[in-house]
Design a protein around this motif. Sequence first.
Motif, PDB file in Angstrom:
ATOM      1  N   HIS A   1       1.479  14.350  -0.809  1.00  0.00           N
ATOM      2  CA  HIS A   1       1.695  13.899   0.557  1.00  0.00           C
ATOM      3  C   HIS A   1       3.166  14.060   0.939  1.00  0.00           C
ATOM      4  O   HIS A   1       4.033  13.538   0.258  1.00  0.00           O
ATOM      5  N   ILE A   2       3.418  14.802   1.986  1.00  0.00           N
ATOM      6  CA  ILE A   2       4.810  15.012   2.396  1.00  0.00           C
ATOM      7  C   ILE A   2       5.159  14.140   3.592  1.00  0.00           C
ATOM      8  O   ILE A   2       6.162  13.433   3.577  1.00  0.00           O
ATOM      9  N   ALA A   3       4.355  14.216   4.641  1.00  0.00           N
ATOM     10  CA  ALA A   3       4.647  13.405   5.832  1.00  0.00           C
ATOM     11  C   ALA A   3       3.376  13.274   6.666  1.00  0.00           C
ATOM     12  O   ALA A   3       2.378  13.940   6.405  1.00  0.00           O
ATOM     13  N   ASP A   4       3.436  12.373   7.637  1.00  0.00           N
ATOM     14  CA  ASP A   4       2.356  12.252   8.605  1.00  0.00           C
ATOM     15  C   ASP A   4       2.887  12.629   9.974  1.00  0.00           C
ATOM     16  O   ASP A   4       3.970  12.189  10.354  1.00  0.00           O
ATOM     17  N   ILE A   5       2.121  13.457  10.709  1.00  0.00           N
ATOM     18  CA  ILE A   5       2.471  13.685  12.103  1.00  0.00           C
ATOM     19  C   ILE A   5       1.360  13.051  12.912  1.00  0.00           C
ATOM     20  O   ILE A   5       0.217  13.540  12.903  1.00  0.00           O
TER      21      ILE A   5
ATOM     22  N   GLU B   1       0.824  -1.199   0.000  1.00  0.00           N
ATOM     23  CA  GLU B   1       0.000   0.000   0.000  1.00  0.00           C
ATOM     24  C   GLU B   1       0.862   1.255   0.000  1.00  0.00           C
ATOM     25  O   GLU B   1       0.635   2.180  -0.780  1.00  0.00           O
ATOM     26  N   LEU B   2       1.888   1.246   0.848  1.00  0.00           N
ATOM     27  CA  LEU B   2       2.778   2.404   0.952  1.00  0.00           C
ATOM     28  C   LEU B   2       3.463   2.675  -0.380  1.00  0.00           C
ATOM     29  O   LEU B   2       3.495   3.796  -0.878  1.00  0.00           O
ATOM     30  N   ILE B   3       3.978   1.588  -0.980  1.00  0.00           N
ATOM     31  CA  ILE B   3       4.709   1.754  -2.240  1.00  0.00           C
ATOM     32  C   ILE B   3       3.775   2.286  -3.308  1.00  0.00           C
ATOM     33  O   ILE B   3       4.098   3.228  -4.027  1.00  0.00           O
ATOM     34  N   PHE B   4       2.596   1.722  -3.383  1.00  0.00           N
ATOM     35  CA  PHE B   4       1.683   2.162  -4.444  1.00  0.00           C
ATOM     36  C   PHE B   4       1.189   3.570  -4.211  1.00  0.00           C
ATOM     37  O   PHE B   4       0.981   4.322  -5.149  1.00  0.00           O
ATOM     38  N   GLU B   5       1.017   3.946  -2.944  1.00  0.00           N
ATOM     39  CA  GLU B   5       0.662   5.333  -2.671  1.00  0.00           C
ATOM     40  C   GLU B   5       1.734   6.275  -3.195  1.00  0.00           C
ATOM     41  O   GLU B   5       1.441   7.364  -3.666  1.00  0.00           O
TER      42      GLU B   5
ATOM     43  N   LEU C   1      11.729   2.026  -2.289  1.00  0.00           N
ATOM     44  CA  LEU C   1      10.659   2.035  -1.292  1.00  0.00           C
ATOM     45  C   LEU C   1      10.549   0.681  -0.603  1.00  0.00           C
ATOM     46  O   LEU C   1      10.259   0.608   0.587  1.00  0.00           O
ATOM     47  N   GLY C   2      10.795  -0.399  -1.358  1.00  0.00           N
ATOM     48  CA  GLY C   2      10.747  -1.732  -0.776  1.00  0.00           C
ATOM     49  C   GLY C   2      11.765  -1.895   0.338  1.00  0.00           C
ATOM     50  O   GLY C   2      11.454  -2.403   1.414  1.00  0.00           O
ATOM     51  N   PHE C   3      12.975  -1.388   0.064  1.00  0.00           N
ATOM     52  CA  PHE C   3      14.004  -1.507   1.102  1.00  0.00           C
ATOM     53  C   PHE C   3      13.632  -0.701   2.334  1.00  0.00           C
ATOM     54  O   PHE C   3      13.848  -1.141   3.466  1.00  0.00           O
TER      55      PHE C   3
END
Lengths: 389, 164
Positions: A80-84, A67-71, A327-329
């Motif tokens: 999207h820059i970051a999440d706080i 999910e992260l990679i595809f996002e 991103l996988g790493f």
Amino acid sequence: MCTINRNNFEANNMILRKFWEGRSSMITAIILLFFIVSFQSTIAQEEIEGSHHEAEQHSEKEFNAGELIFEHVLDAHDWHIADIGEHPITVPLPIIILDENNNLHMFMSSRFEHGHAAYDGFKLEIEGENKGKIVPVVEGTMETDSTRPLPYDFSITKTVFAIMFSALLLMLIFITIAKSYKKREGQAPAGLQSFLEPIILFVRDDIAKPSIGHRKYEKYMPYLLTLFFFILINNLLGIVPIFPGGANVTGNIGVTMVMALFTFAITSFSANKAYWVHIINMPGVPWWLKFPIPIMPMVEIMGVFTKPFVLMVRLFANMLAGHIVVLGFISMIFIFGAMNVFGGYGVSVVSVAFSVFLSLLEILVAFIQAYVFTLLSALYFGMAMEESH
Amino acid sequence: MDLVLPGLGLVFWMTLIFSILLIILKKFAWKPIMSSIKEREQNISASLAMAKQTKREMEQLKADNEKLLVEARNERDAIIVEANKTKDQIINDAKIKAQSEADRIVENARLNIENEKRAALSEIKTQVAELSIEIAEKVLKAELEDKKKQSALVEQQLEQLNFN
């Protein structure tokens, strides 16, 4: 969770098929994708087992590498820059949609509040088949209105914004050095000019001249140079992890398709008689290959379309693979971290080292892919104008 | 599937932006850059050709100079040899002339001396003859004062004559 995983798996499979068209970096990507997929399934399995005694909200927080990679590699309506904590930091981008009644809606993507709010009769889908797309809602609710068709989406998405940014950057750079060429006429190049001139000369002397020929290459120089530097700058900006870099522009099939179509159009328009004759009635081939079943013409006509198709897929797959592998790493840190905190720390050392190495490799790939795309385009132009022999 | 399906909006924007980029860069960047580079390259190759030409000319000139120098040197040598010859000639001529002059002068002197000597000798002879005659006169006068003696002498003389 399971459906998402299956979706990702299908998408992964699709990429895998595409990757076979690419090169050695693909192989690494495939191996890594298998890793990711297997991790996903183990995590999913654990979830199913654990869901009996653990609370529901746990699965929401579960880290999902796919999910992260595809996002990150897919296009998005905000940057999207970051999440706080739970609050995402994003750069809102303009939404431009044309609904079924040809009404134009324009507003900023921040109105959607990351998929938690509907605006102007539309919302940003965050689940299911249309994830990431703008879908119509039933008036006054957050329910998806499946009776209405999806609107035509002309939004300035993350990729479009990155394309605009790189286009402006290219104009700034090259108009500046064009000015310094005028100012320092007849003198040796200096500064940025001396850095870029070898690349310009490389495109001219090693790509255009040998591929197209010494007499006709000049007409194609503006396109080849624009293409080369556009791909190069977007490849390089794609490696930069922070805004306004990091968008997966050249790893987006739409972008590479447009560039491939440009090459296809220019090839077709500059083709001479000999080129078309070779396609329809290849000289020097036995007649029974052309009649009654036109095997050769069919192969040749397919070749006309496979050339731009291969251009499109090669650049797309190479750049996408680079992004996915890096991103996988990075994801591996969190996958191992989820199992064991110390595992996460331990893997992070390896992951960071590999990510740095791969990013360096990506710099090389950025140049190679820009070179290959430009070289092949030039070769196609040259082939289209080859005199009959 | 989103990954391999090009989005409509993206394709639209990409086509638009890429076309605009192509047109703007073509007009404002690639045209001046390529023409400047070409101009400069032509300039450089022309300059190089000219440098080569100039070098060739310089070499030609140098060779000419060398030739001239050699010629001049040869000429100088020839002149020096000629001059030496002339000098020797002149010296020789002068020597010969001087020698002959000197010989002539010496001859003259010798002749003069000879003449002088002869004149002096003849004068001395005359004077000696005169003196002898005077002495003989005086002796004869003294001898022939008495008659006897005179006749004895005459007789003696006669006798001698008879013998002869």
